[in-house]
Design an enzyme around this catalytic site. Structure first.
Site, PDB file in Angstrom:
ATOM      1  CG  ASP A   1     -20.730  29.115  14.472  1.00 21.32           C
ATOM      2  OD1 ASP A   1     -21.858  28.951  13.993  1.00 21.32           O
ATOM      3  OD2 ASP A   1     -19.836  28.255  14.403  1.00 21.32           O
TER       4      ASP A   1
ATOM      5  CE1 TYR B   1     -15.969  32.572   8.051  1.00 19.49           C
ATOM      6  CE2 TYR B   1     -15.486  31.619   5.922  1.00 19.49           C
ATOM      7  CZ  TYR B   1     -16.404  32.058   6.856  1.00 19.49           C
ATOM      8  OH  TYR B   1     -17.739  31.992   6.584  1.00 19.49           O
TER       9      TYR B   1
ATOM     10  CG  ASP C   1     -16.971  26.316  18.730  1.00 22.26           C
ATOM     11  OD1 ASP C   1     -17.269  25.717  19.779  1.00 22.26           O
ATOM     12  OD2 ASP C   1     -17.773  27.055  18.123  1.00 22.26           O
TER      13      ASP C   1
ATOM     14  NE  ARG D   1     -18.518  25.565  13.954  1.00 25.02           N
ATOM     15  CZ  ARG D   1     -19.704  24.993  14.120  1.00 25.02           C
ATOM     16  NH1 ARG D   1     -19.899  24.118  15.095  1.00 25.02           N
ATOM     17  NH2 ARG D   1     -20.707  25.266  13.314  1.00 25.02           N
TER      18      ARG D   1
END
Length: 285
Positions: free
Chosen positions: A73, A101, A115, A208
């Site tokens: 993203d 992550y 987010d 997310r």
């Protein structure tokens, strides 16, 4: 040295010859802000300029073939695996492989994008939540689980990304829950309302959605504040990424040589084809 052609453009000089002989996979650092495609365009422009290859914007993609192995993203940063030359055919293995992550979540607020870039859609109290509560909940999201992808995502409907349709104000139905794999989740920090997670997952997973689902499981809500991809396949943030000042033909050549030993000799594409049938290949975030 004899000149040769690539995509209808005549190549002259050692730099151009070296650039168009590059082949394989390497990793670059994607900063917060630009899209993954934007980073690739910047990289392509930089390399063509160094090689002295002049071309129009519409021809650049044909002249120098590069691609990435999984979208990050705009708001996310970290490892972006890049294929150049014949390496572009190996990128599908990156989509299906494991990724790591580090995510920072915010308790008590939900947004439409899940987010920090989105509009706040809900606020709930979170004072009752303890570190133990959060650690216990994480166990429910480990292993083979079902996950509903976010509406603002790179998944496609009728050839267009859901995020594009949402931004146009069109009605978009949520995709059905689908099977995803989570190898591990660990809580690194808990300073309410913020919490930091390390996550290792398989292809098609959305961090997310994980943060949002954790909030719901704790009887509150949560949204992701920051996301950094620290590993994709064998490529790590610490060891393998090239930062923007290293986006040169020689540095990429060295990186390709170094990274060859990380890759399987005969990559299999079978896993990707069966993972989520009927969808365009899409990354975690």
């Amino acid at each position: 040295m004899a000149a040769r052609e690539a995509g209808g453009v005549v190549l002259r000089g050692k730099s151009a010859e070296k650039l168009f002989s590059l082949s394989g996979l390497f990793a670059v650092y994607k900063p917060k802000g630009p899209t993954s495609a934007g980073v690739l365009n910047q990289l392509r422009e930089r390399l063509l300029a160094e090689a002295g290859v002049k071309t129009t914007e519409t021809k650049r993609n044909k002249v120098l073939k590069i691609g990435h192995g999984g979208t990050l993203d705009s708001a996310a940063a970290g490892v972006l695996v890049v294929g150049i030359g014949k390496g572009t055919k190996m990128l599908k293995t990156m989509l299906a492989g494991s990724k790591k992550y580090t995510a920072i979540g915010l308790l008590g607020k939900a947004t439409d994008t899940l987010d920090a870039t989105g509009k706040v859609t809900e606020e709930k109290p979170y004072d009752q939540i303890t570190k133990g509560d959060l650690e216990n909940v994480l166990q429910k999201f480990t292993g083979d689980i079902m996950q509903v992808p976010p509406l603002y995502s790179a998944l496609k409907k009728d050839g267009e990304r859901l995020s594009t349709l949402m931004k146009r104000g069109e009605a978009v139905e949520a995709k059905p829950a689908r099977p995803v794999k989570v190898y591990s989740i660990s809580l690194q920090q808990f300073q309410p309302p913020l919490f930091t997670l390390d996550v290792e997952c398989g292809g098609g997973f959305y961090v997310r959605s994980l943060v949002s689902d954790i909030g719901k499981e704790l009887s509150t809500c949560a949204t992701m504040q920051e996301l950094t991809r620290t590993k994709q396949g064998p490529f790590t943030l610490e060891e393998h990424v090239l930062y923007e000042d290293k986006w040169t033909i020689d540095e990429i050549a060295r990186s390709l040589e170094h990274c060859t030993s990380l890759l399987p000799r005969e990559p299999s594409h079978k896993k990707l084809k069966t993972e989520h049938p009927g969808e365009t290949a899409v990354s975690c975030e």
